[in-house]
Design a protein around this motif. Sequence first.
Motif, PDB file in Angstrom:
ATOM      1  N   GLU A   1       0.909  -1.217   0.015  1.00 49.19           N
ATOM      2  CA  GLU A   1      -0.037  -0.068   0.082  1.00 49.19           C
ATOM      3  C   GLU A   1       0.808   1.333  -0.160  1.00 49.19           C
ATOM      4  O   GLU A   1       1.863   1.243   0.617  1.00 49.19           O
ATOM      5  CB  GLU A   1      -0.832  -0.144   1.226  1.00 49.19           C
ATOM      6  N   ILE A   2       0.354   2.152  -0.647  1.00 49.50           N
ATOM      7  CA  ILE A   2       1.216   3.673  -0.604  1.00 49.50           C
ATOM      8  C   ILE A   2       1.268   3.884   0.715  1.00 49.50           C
ATOM      9  O   ILE A   2       0.615   3.957   1.818  1.00 49.50           O
ATOM     10  CB  ILE A   2       0.286   4.655  -1.382  1.00 49.50           C
ATOM     11  N   GLY A   3       2.705   4.587   1.183  1.00 48.34           N
ATOM     12  CA  GLY A   3       3.249   4.684   2.218  1.00 48.34           C
ATOM     13  C   GLY A   3       3.649   3.706   3.189  1.00 48.34           C
ATOM     14  O   GLY A   3       4.376   4.097   4.278  1.00 48.34           O
ATOM     15  N   GLU A   4       3.471   2.474   2.698  1.00 45.93           N
ATOM     16  CA  GLU A   4       3.994   1.436   3.785  1.00 45.93           C
ATOM     17  C   GLU A   4       5.434   1.363   3.590  1.00 45.93           C
ATOM     18  O   GLU A   4       6.106   1.546   2.527  1.00 45.93           O
ATOM     19  CB  GLU A   4       3.325   0.114   2.965  1.00 45.93           C
ATOM     20  N   THR A   5       6.185   1.166   4.744  1.00 46.32           N
ATOM     21  CA  THR A   5       7.369   1.152   4.782  1.00 46.32           C
ATOM     22  C   THR A   5       7.933  -0.502   4.559  1.00 46.32           C
ATOM     23  O   THR A   5       7.409  -1.396   4.889  1.00 46.32           O
ATOM     24  CB  THR A   5       7.906   1.356   6.127  1.00 46.32           C
TER      25      THR A   5
END
Length: 124
Positions: free
Chosen positions: A53-57
């Motif tokens: 997911e976008i923003g996932e590290t």
Amino acid sequence: MNDKMKNLRRFFRLPYPRAAQPPLTVDKDTAYQVLEISEQGLLIAPKPSAPLEIGETISGNILFHDHHSEDIEGEVYRIEPRGVILKLSRGVSPKYMMQEQIYVKNTFPVFFRYTVRENFKATQ
């Protein structure tokens, strides 16, 4: 923003032919194929069994053809039909980027020439 500006990059991006795509291992059960690499970013193939997911590290290890490995860390920046783009806070060293460029150029000369020519045309 015009198309020329969208294609300008701060760092050289090295695309890999299918036969040379190194794995990015994030844990013992999950590995993604690296489609393109730069000093500060990666394009990896999406994996339906391990969606991101976008923003996932994300952090992991890339194992290259010569068994050299580099640890990376970053976050999911964008998801596109062609793959998942990671913006790296810890990326591949510039020295190793040059070695990989030489490897792809020497091992896959037709692929390299075509890719560089097409990327250059896109910036004009």
